[in-house]
Design an enzyme around this catalytic site. Sequence first.
Site, short mmCIF file in Angstrom:
data_model
loop_
_atom_site.label_atom_id
_atom_site.label_comp_id
_atom_site.label_asym_id
_atom_site.label_seq_id
_atom_site.Cartn_x
_atom_site.Cartn_y
_atom_site.Cartn_z
N GLY A 1 36.03 39.63 42.63
CA GLY A 1 36.01 38.47 42.01
C GLY A 1 37.36 37.86 41.74
N ASP A 2 38.38 38.64 41.77
CA ASP A 2 39.76 38.19 41.26
C ASP A 2 40.77 38.98 42.02
OD1 ASP A 2 41.54 36.60 40.05
OD2 ASP A 2 41.64 37.83 38.14
N PHE A 3 40.57 39.11 43.23
CA PHE A 3 41.27 39.86 44.17
C PHE A 3 42.81 39.47 44.47
CE2 PHE A 3 42.69 42.62 47.74
CZ PHE A 3 42.52 43.65 47.04
N ASN B 1 47.02 42.31 41.21
CA ASN B 1 45.57 43.22 40.86
C ASN B 1 45.19 44.48 41.66
OD1 ASN B 1 45.13 42.11 38.32
ND2 ASN B 1 43.29 40.68 39.23
N TRP C 1 40.66 34.24 47.57
CA TRP C 1 41.60 34.48 46.57
C TRP C 1 43.08 34.87 47.23
CZ3 TRP C 1 40.24 31.53 42.93
CH2 TRP C 1 41.01 31.52 41.60
#
Length: 302
Positions: free
Chosen positions: A198-200, A204, A231
């Site tokens: 989801g927020d790669f 991260n 992303w």
Amino acid sequence: MVLEPPERLTRTVTAWEGEAGRRWLARLPETVAGYLDRWGLTAERVFAAGGQISMIVLVRTDDGTPAVLKVGMVNRETAQEHAALACWGGHSAVRLLRADPEQGVMLLERLHADVSLRSLAEPKAMLEAAGVLQRLWVPPGAGHPFTTVEEYTGELVPLLRERRERAYAQDARPLVDEALADREHLVGTASEAVLLHGDFHHGNVLAGDRLPWLAIDPKPLVGERAYDLAWLVRDRLATLAAQPGSRAAARRRLAKLADAVEVDPERLRGWSRFRAVEAGVWSLSVGDTADAELLLEFATWL
């Protein structure tokens, strides 16, 4: 021991979360102290460069094992972080040791916080990132608690339409219309549903001891892989924009990533546009014009 939230955390929570954020920040030192005591942890120091809506404390457990206490605000994006980490069980992601989900508190294995994929040259970083991401794409299991991409982006649609009408978004209206059309087509034709990070992005993914690279800080969803990969397409965007031929370079990056993980490049292009436009218009709404202009320009390259 009373530990105060770092300046970066105070600044972002206050700006993004308003009064609710200020109340959470006021309780934070007491909350952290309570979990240190309750879970038998010894604090070493606050990691000042930690999360944007979470406080990161380097700790040791009662047997001396190094770990991380993460105390974050609970919202729609973060509420299932613990569930995703439990699902992955340390496989290509940081290992969850203990959690109190209702309070947004987790005890995590300690990684090398100062060594992310951003420390590698871009070609090597993209190769490593693609490998980690593919290993995270697992079946979510029957009765899973995760929000779907269709549900999550569906909630963004009315916000995006409302912001489209604001004066600050006047020049972005054609891009918003294209992004909304992309989203409608993509959710109507999706054919897979795996657990997504989801927020790669490179920041991260941290160096670990068990494995060379481990993902952190998921905002988990269930949906198609192209959504997650989008992303990564715009990672290191400022660097990409500064180089000659940035438009062509962005398109080559998209094609290479799609080929590397066997994702339909047109679906990746659509989700990359939607996510960049949505993020760009949000940046406009909070007055971050520099990021907004970069994100919206990137969307035109695709």
